[in-house]
Write an enzyme that holds these catalytic residues in place. Structure first.
Site, PDB file in Angstrom:
ATOM      1  N   GLU A   1     -31.021  19.930  58.127  1.00 45.31           N
ATOM      2  CA  GLU A   1     -31.472  20.575  59.504  1.00 45.31           C
ATOM      3  C   GLU A   1     -30.319  20.210  60.494  1.00 45.31           C
ATOM      4  O   GLU A   1     -29.427  19.720  60.542  1.00 45.31           O
ATOM      5  CB  GLU A   1     -32.720  20.105  59.993  1.00 45.31           C
ATOM      6  CG  GLU A   1     -32.889  18.563  60.518  1.00 45.31           C
ATOM      7  CD  GLU A   1     -33.635  18.471  61.632  1.00 45.31           C
ATOM      8  OE1 GLU A   1     -33.583  19.199  62.686  1.00 45.31           O
ATOM      9  OE2 GLU A   1     -34.523  17.476  61.541  1.00 45.31           O
TER      10      GLU A   1
ATOM     11  N   LYS B   1     -33.150  26.268  70.149  1.00 42.92           N
ATOM     12  CA  LYS B   1     -33.765  25.400  69.233  1.00 42.92           C
ATOM     13  C   LYS B   1     -34.645  26.404  68.305  1.00 42.92           C
ATOM     14  O   LYS B   1     -35.456  27.185  68.957  1.00 42.92           O
ATOM     15  CB  LYS B   1     -34.698  24.390  69.906  1.00 42.92           C
ATOM     16  CG  LYS B   1     -35.326  23.640  68.999  1.00 42.92           C
ATOM     17  CD  LYS B   1     -36.405  22.753  69.653  1.00 42.92           C
ATOM     18  CE  LYS B   1     -37.343  22.102  69.264  1.00 42.92           C
ATOM     19  NZ  LYS B   1     -38.364  21.235  69.848  1.00 42.92           N
TER      20      LYS B   1
ATOM     21  N   VAL C   1     -37.180  21.771  61.394  1.00 38.92           N
ATOM     22  CA  VAL C   1     -37.692  21.594  59.888  1.00 38.92           C
ATOM     23  C   VAL C   1     -38.209  22.566  59.370  1.00 38.92           C
ATOM     24  O   VAL C   1     -37.804  23.187  58.514  1.00 38.92           O
ATOM     25  CB  VAL C   1     -38.725  20.358  59.998  1.00 38.92           C
ATOM     26  CG1 VAL C   1     -39.177  20.396  58.782  1.00 38.92           C
ATOM     27  CG2 VAL C   1     -38.009  19.122  60.474  1.00 38.92           C
TER      28      VAL C   1
ATOM     29  N   ASP D   1     -50.429  21.939  71.322  1.00 39.30           N
ATOM     30  CA  ASP D   1     -49.071  21.657  70.990  1.00 39.30           C
ATOM     31  C   ASP D   1     -49.039  20.951  69.371  1.00 39.30           C
ATOM     32  O   ASP D   1     -49.031  19.938  69.316  1.00 39.30           O
ATOM     33  CB  ASP D   1     -48.337  20.747  71.974  1.00 39.30           C
ATOM     34  CG  ASP D   1     -46.813  20.843  71.723  1.00 39.30           C
ATOM     35  OD1 ASP D   1     -46.365  21.502  70.801  1.00 39.30           O
ATOM     36  OD2 ASP D   1     -46.014  20.256  72.505  1.00 39.30           O
TER      37      ASP D   1
ATOM     38  N   SER E   1     -46.927  21.567  66.186  1.00 33.60           N
ATOM     39  CA  SER E   1     -45.257  22.064  65.755  1.00 33.60           C
ATOM     40  C   SER E   1     -45.555  23.153  64.653  1.00 33.60           C
ATOM     41  O   SER E   1     -46.356  22.947  63.783  1.00 33.60           O
ATOM     42  CB  SER E   1     -44.450  20.953  65.061  1.00 33.60           C
ATOM     43  OG  SER E   1     -43.376  21.382  64.787  1.00 33.60           O
TER      44      SER E   1
ATOM     45  N   ASP F   1     -43.564  23.217  62.356  1.00 32.65           N
ATOM     46  CA  ASP F   1     -43.223  22.472  61.251  1.00 32.65           C
ATOM     47  C   ASP F   1     -44.456  22.540  60.138  1.00 32.65           C
ATOM     48  O   ASP F   1     -44.245  22.534  58.892  1.00 32.65           O
ATOM     49  CB  ASP F   1     -42.893  21.121  61.290  1.00 32.65           C
ATOM     50  CG  ASP F   1     -41.409  21.186  61.845  1.00 32.65           C
ATOM     51  OD1 ASP F   1     -40.733  22.286  62.349  1.00 32.65           O
ATOM     52  OD2 ASP F   1     -40.857  19.851  62.552  1.00 32.65           O
TER      53      ASP F   1
ATOM     54  N   LYS G   1     -42.646  10.543  63.981  1.00 32.76           N
ATOM     55  CA  LYS G   1     -42.372   9.625  65.309  1.00 32.76           C
ATOM     56  C   LYS G   1     -43.955   9.301  65.707  1.00 32.76           C
ATOM     57  O   LYS G   1     -44.812  10.407  66.086  1.00 32.76           O
ATOM     58  CB  LYS G   1     -41.668   9.962  66.409  1.00 32.76           C
ATOM     59  CG  LYS G   1     -40.146   9.892  66.286  1.00 32.76           C
ATOM     60  CD  LYS G   1     -39.691   9.591  67.212  1.00 32.76           C
ATOM     61  CE  LYS G   1     -38.084   9.476  66.950  1.00 32.76           C
ATOM     62  NZ  LYS G   1     -37.467  10.700  66.644  1.00 32.76           N
TER      63      LYS G   1
HETATM   64  N1  PSU Z   1     -38.539  14.629  65.422  1.00 26.50           N
HETATM   65  C1  PSU Z   1     -37.754  13.708  65.527  1.00 26.50           C
HETATM   66  N2  PSU Z   1     -36.406  14.071  65.552  1.00 26.50           N
HETATM   67  C2  PSU Z   1     -35.929  15.567  65.783  1.00 26.50           C
HETATM   68  C3  PSU Z   1     -36.963  16.135  65.582  1.00 26.50           C
HETATM   69  C4  PSU Z   1     -38.314  15.924  65.434  1.00 26.50           C
HETATM   70  O1  PSU Z   1     -37.775  12.675  65.351  1.00 26.50           O
HETATM   71  O2  PSU Z   1     -34.739  15.904  65.934  1.00 26.50           O
HETATM   72  C5  PSU Z   1     -36.734  17.737  65.623  1.00 26.50           C
HETATM   73  C6  PSU Z   1     -36.988  18.445  64.315  1.00 26.50           C
HETATM   74  O3  PSU Z   1     -35.804  19.506  63.972  1.00 26.50           O
HETATM   75  C7  PSU Z   1     -38.270  19.149  64.241  1.00 26.50           C
HETATM   76  C8  PSU Z   1     -38.353  19.708  65.715  1.00 26.50           C
HETATM   77  O4  PSU Z   1     -38.307  20.128  63.311  1.00 26.50           O
HETATM   78  O5  PSU Z   1     -37.912  18.614  66.510  1.00 26.50           O
HETATM   79  C9  PSU Z   1     -39.738  19.827  66.145  1.00 26.50           C
HETATM   80  O6  PSU Z   1     -39.980  20.317  67.473  1.00 26.50           O
HETATM   81  P1  PSU Z   1     -41.075  20.936  67.881  1.00 26.50           P
HETATM   82  O7  PSU Z   1     -42.251  19.666  68.153  1.00 26.50           O
HETATM   83  O8  PSU Z   1     -40.674  21.663  69.200  1.00 26.50           O
HETATM   84  O9  PSU Z   1     -41.722  21.912  66.957  1.00 26.50           O
HETATM   85 MN    MN Z   2     -44.280  22.116  70.123  1.00 29.25          MN
END
Ligand code: PSU
Ligand code: MN
Length: 308
Positions: free
Chosen positions: A26, A87, A107, A137, A139, A141, A158
């Site tokens: 990614e 992003k 992801v 919220d 993701s 993903d 995390k």
């Molecule tokens: N978690 C991490 N490091 C990261 C990300 C998530 O520990 O860099 C990044 C990944 O690319 C993941 C994205 O797909 O953040 C998720 O963002 P959001 O929560 O806005 O969907």
């Molecule tokens: Mn989000």
């Protein structure tokens, strides 16, 4: 695969044609996840690690509005230095395309592009999930994992996320959560979370066989392989928990939400640990690239026979 918005590098194309092992990588981690210049070092090291394990790296990103799989070193440099990259998750591809922008794929975004090209294995650091700071919220993903038949190697998620809720969501969506040589869902910097996985598998070969069994039944989801951070680079949960709680409280106080939340939390945690979390982050990423390459070798050896 030919698509007007997609460009696959010669090396990745060749590997696809020959059925050679490939690992998708990614790029949100480069554009939004890590500071410069560690992001560039990491992007290069991830590719090197995949190659050291006899697979071809396919870093996925958007450049000038084109979806690219496999980047040159100059393109990695450009991506790591740009301050105006998008992003890119599912809903952002079209924005990047019509505005001819550069972007780092999350992801979810990487899953979509890599699957279009026929790649089966993908290495990342941590997946996005259900956030604690606001009720809705969740993701993209998680949706992408439910809908895309690939193997995703990560170090868990995390503890900035609501980990029990993230795991419940994955269960609801039918995504297997595999612990690699562990019974416990790893929490990125920490090897422990107190939460379980749906299956423990101890070798790359077993993971390939698991994927075959899952997909042969007609399942369409990804297989999430969680690979604990190496012992020497881990930070204990008790050390991380108060730091994460503080970063999270600051995000709420400053009204940070949506796509900006994850990058904010990542950089605050790095500051609050005096960079210790950054070192761990890099170590677990490389550890995941190595395992992903091993799995992709096991998959490609059997790809013809298995028809996956
Ligand atoms: N978690 C991490 N490091 C990261 C990300 C998530 O520990 O860099 C990044 C990944 O690319 C993941 C994205 O797909 O953040 C998720 O963002 P959001 O929560 O806005 O969907
Ligand atoms: Mn989000």
């Amino acid at each position: 695969m030919k698509h007007p918005n997609v460009e696959i590098s010669q090396e990745v194309s060749r590997a696809l044609n020959f059925g050679a092992p490939i690992v998708a990588l990614e790029s949100t981690v480069i554009t939004h996840g890590l500071p410069h210049p560690q992001n560039l070092q990491l992007a290069r090291d991830m590719e090197k690690q995949v190659r050291a394990h006899d697979a071809v790296p396919a870093t996925v990103a958007l450049l000038d509005g084109r979806i690219r799989l496999g980047l040159s070193d100059a393109e990695l440099v450009r991506l790591s230095e740009s301050k105006s990259t998008l992003k890119v998750s599912h809903r952002d591809f079209a924005t990047a395309i019509v505005k001819k922008m550069d972007g780092g794929t999350t992801v979810a975004g990487t899953l979509h592009a890599a699957n279009m090209a026929g790649i089966k294995v993908f290495a990342t650091g941590g997946i996005g999930g259900v956030h604690k700071e606001s009720a809705f919220d969740i993701s993209t993903d998680l949706h992408a994992l439910a809908a895309t038949p690939m193997i995703v190697v990560c170090a868990g998620a995390k503890a900035i996320l609501d980990l029990p809720a993230t795991l419940e969501y994955l269960e609801t969506m039918g995504v297997p959560v595999v612990g690699y040589q562990t019974d416990e869902f790893p929490a990125f910097y920490s090897r422990e979370s107190g939460l379980g996985v749906s299956a423990r598998l101890d070798t790359a070969k077993e993971i390939a066989e698991f994927a075959r069994a899952h997909w042969n039944l007609g399942m369409k989801s990804a297989i999430l392989v969680t690979n604990p951070i190496p012992e020497k680079d881990a930070i204990s949960k008790s050390e991380m928990d108060p730091i994460i709680a503080r970063a999270s409280a600051e995000a709420v106080a400053q009204g940070i939400h949506g796509q900006k939340l994850t990058p904010f939390l990542l950089s605050r945690i790095s500051e609050l640990t005096n960079g210790k979390s950054l070192t761990s982050n890099l170590a677990l990423l490389l550890n995941n690239a190595a395992l992903a390459a091993e799995i992709s070798k096991e998959i490609t050896i059997r790809k013809k026979e298995w028809a996956i």
